[in-house]
Design a protein around this motif. Structure first.
Motif, PDB file in Angstrom:
ATOM      1  N   GLN A  50      15.320   6.965  27.783  1.00 43.50           N
ATOM      2  CA  GLN A  50      16.243   5.871  28.051  1.00 43.50           C
ATOM      3  C   GLN A  50      15.508   4.806  28.850  1.00 43.50           C
ATOM      4  O   GLN A  50      15.008   5.071  29.938  1.00 43.50           O
ATOM      5  CB  GLN A  50      17.462   6.377  28.812  1.00 43.50           C
ATOM      6  CG  GLN A  50      18.284   7.360  27.994  1.00 43.50           C
ATOM      7  CD  GLN A  50      19.482   7.879  28.765  1.00 43.50           C
ATOM      8  OE1 GLN A  50      19.618   7.590  29.944  1.00 43.50           O
ATOM      9  NE2 GLN A  50      20.326   8.631  28.099  1.00 43.50           N
ATOM     10  N   LEU A  51      15.429   3.639  28.270  1.00 47.16           N
ATOM     11  CA  LEU A  51      14.730   2.544  28.923  1.00 47.16           C
ATOM     12  C   LEU A  51      15.732   1.667  29.662  1.00 47.16           C
ATOM     13  O   LEU A  51      16.721   1.215  29.092  1.00 47.16           O
ATOM     14  CB  LEU A  51      13.961   1.704  27.901  1.00 47.16           C
ATOM     15  CG  LEU A  51      12.819   2.401  27.175  1.00 47.16           C
ATOM     16  CD1 LEU A  51      12.210   1.478  26.133  1.00 47.16           C
ATOM     17  CD2 LEU A  51      11.764   2.824  28.173  1.00 47.16           C
ATOM     18  N   THR A  52      15.442   1.419  30.895  1.00 43.51           N
ATOM     19  CA  THR A  52      16.268   0.512  31.675  1.00 43.51           C
ATOM     20  C   THR A  52      15.794  -0.908  31.400  1.00 43.51           C
ATOM     21  O   THR A  52      14.683  -1.118  30.909  1.00 43.51           O
ATOM     22  CB  THR A  52      16.138   0.831  33.174  1.00 43.51           C
ATOM     23  OG1 THR A  52      14.773   0.653  33.557  1.00 43.51           O
ATOM     24  CG2 THR A  52      16.548   2.278  33.460  1.00 43.51           C
ATOM     25  N   PRO A  53      16.598  -1.888  31.699  1.00 42.00           N
ATOM     26  CA  PRO A  53      16.163  -3.278  31.487  1.00 42.00           C
ATOM     27  C   PRO A  53      14.883  -3.613  32.258  1.00 42.00           C
ATOM     28  O   PRO A  53      14.028  -4.352  31.760  1.00 42.00           O
ATOM     29  CB  PRO A  53      17.332  -4.110  31.991  1.00 42.00           C
ATOM     30  CG  PRO A  53      18.514  -3.212  31.833  1.00 42.00           C
ATOM     31  CD  PRO A  53      18.002  -1.830  32.074  1.00 42.00           C
ATOM     32  N   GLY A  54      14.718  -3.054  33.427  1.00 42.25           N
ATOM     33  CA  GLY A  54      13.494  -3.297  34.191  1.00 42.25           C
ATOM     34  C   GLY A  54      12.271  -2.704  33.506  1.00 42.25           C
ATOM     35  O   GLY A  54      11.191  -3.304  33.505  1.00 42.25           O
ATOM     36  N   VAL A  56      11.948  -2.234  30.270  1.00 43.62           N
ATOM     37  CA  VAL A  56      11.671  -3.048  29.079  1.00 43.62           C
ATOM     38  C   VAL A  56      10.898  -4.298  29.470  1.00 43.62           C
ATOM     39  O   VAL A  56       9.919  -4.680  28.814  1.00 43.62           O
ATOM     40  CB  VAL A  56      12.989  -3.406  28.356  1.00 43.62           C
ATOM     41  CG1 VAL A  56      12.731  -4.419  27.248  1.00 43.62           C
ATOM     42  CG2 VAL A  56      13.631  -2.164  27.779  1.00 43.62           C
ATOM     43  N   VAL A  57      11.307  -4.934  30.557  1.00 43.95           N
ATOM     44  CA  VAL A  57      10.604  -6.127  31.020  1.00 43.95           C
ATOM     45  C   VAL A  57       9.169  -5.783  31.410  1.00 43.95           C
ATOM     46  O   VAL A  57       8.228  -6.531  31.106  1.00 43.95           O
ATOM     47  CB  VAL A  57      11.369  -6.772  32.205  1.00 43.95           C
ATOM     48  CG1 VAL A  57      10.540  -7.863  32.859  1.00 43.95           C
ATOM     49  CG2 VAL A  57      12.697  -7.323  31.729  1.00 43.95           C
TER      50      VAL A  57
END
Length: 106
Positions: A50-54, A56-57
């Protein structure tokens, strides 16, 4: 004339072992008990990433940095080759001009 001398070995030296004798053995299978039923092992549960938005950035930023660095290295190598080729061409023109000038003066 020099002739090579090939060494000869009339008698073998060292220990010589006789070949090993292989004796056949009998294979006896005993089936006193019934084989146990085979049950399939439960499938291992896969963990999902599970990738968090942080995260991914961070991945996008890291990928962009790698692309920029690799691009800069390739462009600088291309520029170095172009500059070297141009300088060699200029040197060739100057040398040719000097040779032609020397030939005209004679």
């Amino acid at each position: 004339m020099i002739r090579p001398k090939v060494p000869t070995m009339p008698q073998p030296t060292g220990l010589i072992t006789p070949p090993a004798v292989v004796e056949p053995t009998a294979v006896i299978q005993h089936q006193d008990t019934a084989p146990a039923p085979v049950t399939p092992a439960p499938a291992a549960a896969r963990t999902t990433v599970q990738l968090t938005p942080g995260a991914v950035v961070a991945l996008v930023g890291g990928g962009t940095a790698v692309v920029l660095v690799v691009g800069a290295v390739l462009v600088s190598m291309l520029l170095a080759v172009a500059i070297t080729g141009a300088s060699v061409a200029i040197c060739a023109l100057v040398i040719r001009s000097l040779i032609n000038t020397e030939a005209e003066q004679r």
